[in-house]
Design an enzyme around this catalytic site. Structure first.
Site, PDB file in Angstrom:
ATOM      1  CG  ASN A 133      45.412  26.918  71.750  1.00  0.00           C
ATOM      2  OD1 ASN A 133      45.233  27.269  72.983  1.00  0.00           O
ATOM      3  ND2 ASN A 133      46.727  26.561  71.492  1.00  0.00           N
ATOM      4  CB  THR A 134      40.525  24.861  67.308  1.00  0.00           C
ATOM      5  OG1 THR A 134      41.216  26.235  66.994  1.00  0.00           O
ATOM      6  CG2 THR A 134      39.263  25.259  66.472  1.00  0.00           C
ATOM      7  CB  ILE A 142      38.675  18.327  72.824  1.00  0.00           C
ATOM      8  CG1 ILE A 142      38.978  19.545  73.678  1.00  0.00           C
ATOM      9  CG2 ILE A 142      38.750  16.935  73.423  1.00  0.00           C
ATOM     10  CD1 ILE A 142      38.408  19.344  75.126  1.00  0.00           C
ATOM     11  CB  ALA A 152      51.916  18.444  75.554  1.00  0.00           C
ATOM     12  CG  ASP A 153      50.462  20.635  70.075  1.00  0.00           C
ATOM     13  OD1 ASP A 153      51.508  20.969  70.674  1.00  0.00           O
ATOM     14  OD2 ASP A 153      49.794  21.294  69.553  1.00  0.00           O
ATOM     15  CG  ASP A 194      49.657  20.042  64.740  1.00  0.00           C
ATOM     16  OD1 ASP A 194      48.514  20.435  64.034  1.00  0.00           O
ATOM     17  OD2 ASP A 194      49.624  19.608  65.737  1.00  0.00           O
ATOM     18  CB  SER A 244      44.921  27.072  67.090  1.00  0.00           C
ATOM     19  OG  SER A 244      43.908  26.098  67.315  1.00  0.00           O
TER      20      SER A 244
HETATM   21  N1  LIG Z   1      35.320  21.645  62.158  1.00  0.00           N
HETATM   22  C1  LIG Z   1      36.307  22.633  62.041  1.00  0.00           C
HETATM   23  N2  LIG Z   1      36.199  23.336  63.326  1.00  0.00           N
HETATM   24  C2  LIG Z   1      37.109  24.388  63.314  1.00  0.00           C
HETATM   25  N3  LIG Z   1      38.091  24.328  62.736  1.00  0.00           N
HETATM   26  C3  LIG Z   1      38.417  23.484  61.613  1.00  0.00           C
HETATM   27  C4  LIG Z   1      37.369  22.543  61.272  1.00  0.00           C
HETATM   28  N4  LIG Z   1      37.825  21.745  60.419  1.00  0.00           N
HETATM   29  C5  LIG Z   1      38.772  22.362  59.872  1.00  0.00           C
HETATM   30  N5  LIG Z   1      39.406  23.384  60.678  1.00  0.00           N
HETATM   31  C6  LIG Z   1      40.509  24.063  60.569  1.00  0.00           C
HETATM   32  O1  LIG Z   1      41.470  23.621  61.480  1.00  0.00           O
HETATM   33  C7  LIG Z   1      42.142  24.439  62.086  1.00  0.00           C
HETATM   34  C8  LIG Z   1      42.399  24.041  63.606  1.00  0.00           C
HETATM   35  O2  LIG Z   1      43.033  22.572  63.758  1.00  0.00           O
HETATM   36  P1  LIG Z   1      42.996  21.890  64.977  1.00  0.00           P
HETATM   37  O3  LIG Z   1      43.883  20.930  64.451  1.00  0.00           O
HETATM   38  O4  LIG Z   1      41.517  21.552  65.294  1.00  0.00           O
HETATM   39  O5  LIG Z   1      43.337  22.928  65.915  1.00  0.00           O
HETATM   40  P2  LIG Z   1      44.076  22.650  67.509  1.00  0.00           P
HETATM   41  O6  LIG Z   1      45.033  21.454  67.509  1.00  0.00           O
HETATM   42  O7  LIG Z   1      44.703  23.824  67.730  1.00  0.00           O
HETATM   43  O8  LIG Z   1      42.805  22.463  68.296  1.00  0.00           O
HETATM   44  C9  LIG Z   1      41.493  25.837  61.956  1.00  0.00           C
HETATM   45  O9  LIG Z   1      42.413  26.843  61.596  1.00  0.00           O
HETATM   46  C10 LIG Z   1      40.472  25.481  61.016  1.00  0.00           C
HETATM   47  O10 LIG Z   1      40.960  26.311  59.571  1.00  0.00           O
HETATM   48  C1  LIG Z   2      52.217  26.353  69.309  1.00  0.00           C
HETATM   49  C2  LIG Z   2      51.184  25.775  69.827  1.00  0.00           C
HETATM   50  C3  LIG Z   2      50.496  26.880  70.114  1.00  0.00           C
HETATM   51  C4  LIG Z   2      50.075  24.719  68.903  1.00  0.00           C
HETATM   52  O1  LIG Z   2      49.113  24.496  69.404  1.00  0.00           O
HETATM   53  P1  LIG Z   2      47.751  24.115  68.541  1.00  0.00           P
HETATM   54  O2  LIG Z   2      47.724  25.220  67.372  1.00  0.00           O
HETATM   55  O3  LIG Z   2      47.533  22.834  67.825  1.00  0.00           O
HETATM   56  O4  LIG Z   2      46.720  24.470  69.315  1.00  0.00           O
HETATM   57  C5  LIG Z   2      51.403  24.742  71.122  1.00  0.00           C
HETATM   58  O5  LIG Z   2      52.132  23.821  70.657  1.00  0.00           O
HETATM   59  C6  LIG Z   2      51.807  25.678  72.084  1.00  0.00           C
HETATM   60  O6  LIG Z   2      51.385  26.125  72.939  1.00  0.00           O
HETATM   61  N1  LIG Z   2      53.336  25.508  72.328  1.00  0.00           N
HETATM   62  C7  LIG Z   2      53.933  26.276  73.320  1.00  0.00           C
HETATM   63  C8  LIG Z   2      55.307  26.844  72.985  1.00  0.00           C
HETATM   64  C9  LIG Z   2      56.376  26.005  72.210  1.00  0.00           C
HETATM   65  O7  LIG Z   2      56.022  24.816  71.587  1.00  0.00           O
HETATM   66  O8  LIG Z   2      57.405  26.343  72.177  1.00  0.00           O
HETATM   67  K   LIG Z   3      49.438  23.167  65.923  1.00  0.00           K
END
Ligand SMILES: Nc1ncnc2c1ncn2[C@@H]1O[C@H](COP(=O)(O)OP(=O)(O)O)[C@@H](O)[C@H]1O
Ligand SMILES: CC(C)(COP(=O)(O)O)[C@@H](O)C(=O)NCCC(=O)O
Ligand SMILES: [K+]
Length: 244
Positions: free
Chosen positions: A9-10, A12, A99-100, A120, A123
């Site tokens: 969600n934050t 790629i 999926a993650d 994990d 976000s």
């Molecule tokens: N460069 C960055 N940009 C955005 N978020 C970051 C960064 N480095 C660390 N973070 C932290 O990582 C978290 C998002 O983790 P990330 O693994 O990227 O999320 P997602 O898998 O949801 O995309 C944010 O809550 C933030 O605190």
């Molecule tokens: C819980 C999550 C939002 C975590 O996603 P991320 O923070 O890594 O972007 C994601 O795994 C998701 O959308 N899950 C669907 C609901 C569930 O796992 O039950």
């Molecule tokens: K997560």
């Protein structure tokens, strides 16, 4: 060569791999104009793309377009499953699981084949427990750090503060301290609950991934940081599917 993509969600996260060997990897914000820009000019060698996505459907469609602009290689989306290779999902509706989470759990299980916790810190923060028999015992979903800062900022009129990722858990003496220490204190509380659960479920290792993995370890989580855990599981699953 294969391109692996983990669209959270934050951010790629992507990896180029060749026969299981990491050739290159990178990450970009989901909201960037082209989060796959770093791959331009290198896509000729890509024969296959495997994707793990939890971002919204419109983001998935945008990613799909970016991938087809980049390469003509087939793109395969992988989702959560009921079971694979001895790992059994606790969800009665596995397709509802992100999926993650499944890919991170499978990454942990395939490399270790013993009970573990998978955290994990993205976000959102997810915590999943797998026992020595490969049974997923279930897990937790909590708001992530930036999400908590955002909700305090936007949903309460009189909480003015400067967000700072401190590890300080002493009682605060200003709004800023109360918020920043409060979130460290909350995360530290989660860390000790995870450690209690590990002991009571007899789990051995904690694998930690996501952008805030390092923060949780610095707050006392006794875990091994695996930045690419979702991509590890995705690579394994995609390889198994290809092999039939
Ligand atoms: N460069 C960055 N940009 C955005 N978020 C970051 C960064 N480095 C660390 N973070 C932290 O990582 C978290 C998002 O983790 P990330 O693994 O990227 O999320 P997602 O898998 O949801 O995309 C944010 O809550 C933030 O605190
Ligand atoms: C819980 C999550 C939002 C975590 O996603 P991320 O923070 O890594 O972007 C994601 O795994 C998701 O959308 N899950 C669907 C609901 C569930 O796992 O039950
Ligand atoms: K997560």
């Amino acid at each position: 060569m294969r391109l692996l993509v983990d669209a959270g969600n934050t951010r790629i996260k992507w990896r180029l791999d060749s026969d299981g060997r990491v050739v290159d990897q990178g990450a970009a914000l989901l909201v960037d104009r082209n989060p796959l820009a770093a791959l331009a000019g290198r896509a000729d060698a890509v024969e296959r793309v495997a994707v793990s996505v939890v971002a919204a459907e419109e983001q998935r469609e945008r990613l799909s377009q970016l991938l087809s602009d980049l390469t003509g290689a087939p793109v395969r989306y992988h989702w959560a499953e009921a079971a694979r290779g001895g790992l059994v999902n606790a969800y009665s509706s596995p397709s509802k699981m992100g999926a993650d989470r499944w890919h991170a759990m499978y990454g942990a299980w395939a490399s270790r084949r013993q009970g573990c916790a998978v955290v994990d810190a993205g976000s959102a923060v997810t915590v999943d427990y797998v026992d020595d028999a490969g049974r997923h015992l279930g897990g937790f979903i909590l708001p992530g750090l930036q999400m908590m800062f955002r909700s305090l900022k936007t949903d309460a009129a009189r909480i003015g503060f400067d967000p700072d990722q401190v590890l300080e858990v002493a009682p605060g003496r200003s709004t800023t301290e109360c918020v920043n220490h409060g979130l460290a204190w909350l995360s530290a509380g989660m860390v000790s609950r995870i450690q209690q659960d590990m002991a009571s479920f007899g789990l051995r290792e904690t694998l930690v991934t996501g952008g805030d993995a390092d923060r949780l370890v610095r707050l006392g989580l006794n875990g091994i940081i695996k930045p690419g855990l979702v991509l590890d599981g995705l690579a394994k699953i995609d390889g198994e599917e290809l092999a039939g």
